[in-house]
Design an enzyme around this catalytic site. Structure first.
Site, mmCIF file in Angstrom:
data_model
loop_
_atom_site.group_PDB
_atom_site.id
_atom_site.type_symbol
_atom_site.label_atom_id
_atom_site.label_comp_id
_atom_site.label_asym_id
_atom_site.label_seq_id
_atom_site.Cartn_x
_atom_site.Cartn_y
_atom_site.Cartn_z
ATOM 1 C CE LYS A 1 80.025 35.727 48.005
ATOM 2 N NZ LYS A 1 79.315 36.161 49.232
ATOM 3 C CE LYS B 1 73.097 41.312 42.281
ATOM 4 N NZ LYS B 1 72.752 40.410 43.410
ATOM 5 C CE LYS C 1 72.913 44.004 50.449
ATOM 6 N NZ LYS C 1 73.336 42.598 50.595
HETATM 7 P P1 ADP Z 1 73.733 42.577 46.783
HETATM 8 O O1 ADP Z 1 74.022 42.007 45.433
HETATM 9 O O2 ADP Z 1 73.219 43.970 46.764
HETATM 10 O O3 ADP Z 1 74.814 42.315 47.803
HETATM 11 P P2 ADP Z 1 72.326 40.342 47.725
HETATM 12 O O4 ADP Z 1 72.993 39.462 46.748
HETATM 13 O O5 ADP Z 1 72.673 40.211 49.182
HETATM 14 O O6 ADP Z 1 72.468 41.831 47.296
HETATM 15 O O7 ADP Z 1 70.768 40.190 47.538
HETATM 16 C C1 ADP Z 1 69.851 40.560 48.526
HETATM 17 C C2 ADP Z 1 68.456 40.524 47.897
HETATM 18 O O8 ADP Z 1 68.288 41.626 47.014
HETATM 19 C C3 ADP Z 1 68.181 39.278 47.071
HETATM 20 O O9 ADP Z 1 66.813 38.940 47.211
HETATM 21 C C4 ADP Z 1 68.445 39.736 45.661
HETATM 22 O O10 ADP Z 1 67.702 39.002 44.723
HETATM 23 C C5 ADP Z 1 67.991 41.179 45.701
HETATM 24 N N1 ADP Z 1 68.780 41.969 44.769
HETATM 25 C C6 ADP Z 1 70.066 42.348 44.934
HETATM 26 N N2 ADP Z 1 70.488 43.084 43.903
HETATM 27 C C7 ADP Z 1 69.441 43.157 43.031
HETATM 28 C C8 ADP Z 1 69.243 43.794 41.762
HETATM 29 N N3 ADP Z 1 70.226 44.485 41.172
HETATM 30 N N4 ADP Z 1 68.032 43.684 41.151
HETATM 31 C C9 ADP Z 1 67.045 42.984 41.758
HETATM 32 N N5 ADP Z 1 67.157 42.380 42.941
HETATM 33 C C10 ADP Z 1 68.334 42.458 43.581
HETATM 34 NA NA NA Z 2 74.565 38.568 49.827
#
Ligand code: ADP
Ligand code: NA
Length: 319
Positions: free
Chosen positions: A111, A192, A195
């Site tokens: 990061k 993936k 957010k």
């Molecule tokens: P983001 O990638 O949206 O910022 P985070 O990494 O903070 O999300 O993940 C928060 C939670 O949501 C974790 O438990 C993660 O496994 C789940 N999560 C995030 N994106 C996905 C996705 N595309 N598919 C399944 N689970 C997800």
């Molecule tokens: Na996160």
């Protein structure tokens, strides 16, 4: 019945997506039947990278409403920054971790790469995460691949603190979380859904028309013929993702042979899954009393549970 304690934090780093819903929030809601759950909004973690204060405040408020809308108000919902033990225990743990250990963390190196000026809080993030975990005396921490190194550090710090200053912390075991649906970005199904609101990311609070439009534009492939609608993660990532989302939202692909029909089915299934959440959330936002009550009550309980652990650590270290 086993009422073991479970802790899960969700960082308000952006608006929640269908991926967050299927991969985190829905399993969190299901978990409530089996465990005494603590669900935190980790606003301090959102400060580790460049942020806008007003946006953060709005994101925290919306996340709290969404958490209640999906039914997490049966658990202890709290805001990390309002539970002082988190930051205070992190301060104490900074006295047992070395700068070398933190500098070696893969997530920090990734990061921080290419960022002109890296916040010190990004370097110390794993220490705050260790405090998050150790304060709740969790015996087991389900951990995905991206957080393994941080939980390994948490175990090291707990054991080191105990060996040096006395047995204060429960050293948590790492467990493998159940493999949930992993939702990929509709516009780029090799990454993936996250957010960062890209056109291929479906928000939990998106209205039906927005969902329809995003699914209609989802990347597919140029296969034609009767067996084009089939899962093949390497050769057909877009179609595989749509099939996964359809199944995760309780839909069926039986009898579907065209991409148009598949997208229509995905739209219907996602709308059916998210529309009750969106409606409930709108009610909760119109009168925030319930959400405030849930968060105030949860935060008070989180303070009550964590204060004795912080006090024991402070006493052991000589304060
Ligand atoms: P983001 O990638 O949206 O910022 P985070 O990494 O903070 O999300 O993940 C928060 C939670 O949501 C974790 O438990 C993660 O496994 C789940 N999560 C995030 N994106 C996905 C996705 N595309 N598919 C399944 N689970 C997800
Ligand atoms: Na996160």
């Amino acid at each position: 019945m086993d009422r073991s304690r479970r802790l899960s934090l969700l960082t308000p780093s952006g608006r929640l997506t269908l991926g967050n819903y299927l991969g985190a929030l829905r399993p969190m809601a299901e978990q409530q039947a089996r465990a005494d759950c603590f669900y935190g909004i980790s606003d301090l973690h959102a400060l580790t990278v460049a942020h806008d204060p007003a946006t953060l405040r709005a994101t925290v408020a919306e996340q709290a409403a969404v958490m209640v809308a999906v039914g997490l108000d049966r658990s202890t919902v709290f805001v990390q920054s309002r539970v002082p033990a988190h930051a205070r225990l992190a301060q104490l743990l900074e006295c047992v971790v070395t700068t070398g250990e933190l500098g070696r963390m893969i997530q920090f190196r990734t990061k921080g790469r290419g960022v002109a000026s890296t916040r010190t809080s990004l370097l110390t993030y794993p220490v705050l995460m260790a405090a998050d975990i150790l304060l709740y005396r969790a015996e087991q921490v389900p951990v995905g691949e991206d957080q393994r190194q941080h939980v390994e550090l948490t175990r090291d710090l707990a054991a080191r603190f105990n060996a040096t200053y006395g047995p204060v912390f429960t050293v948590p075991e790492m467990t493998t979380p159940p493999v949930g649906a992993r939702v990929m970005d509709l516009a780029d199904p090799t990454t993936k859904m996250s957010k960062s609101s890209t056109p291929g990311s479906i928000g939990i609070l998106d209205d039906p028309d927005t969902i329809r439009r995003k699914v209609a534009r989802a990347v597919t492939d140029s296969d034609v013929g009767p067996d084009a609608v089939r899962p093949d993660r390497d050769a057909k990532p877009g179609i595989t993702n749509l099939l996964d989302v359809l199944a995760a939202c309780g839909g069926s692909a039986a009898g579907i042979t065209t991409y148009g029909a598949l997208k229509a089915a995905v739209t219907d299934a996602v709308v059916a899954e998210l529309e009750p959440v969106r409606r409930r959330c709108a009610e909760l936002v119109a009168d925030r009393t319930h959400v405030s009550d849930v968060v105030d009550r949860g935060t008070a309980r989180a303070c009550a549970v964590t204060e004795p652990v912080l006090a024991a650590a402070a006493a052991a270290i000589g304060l």
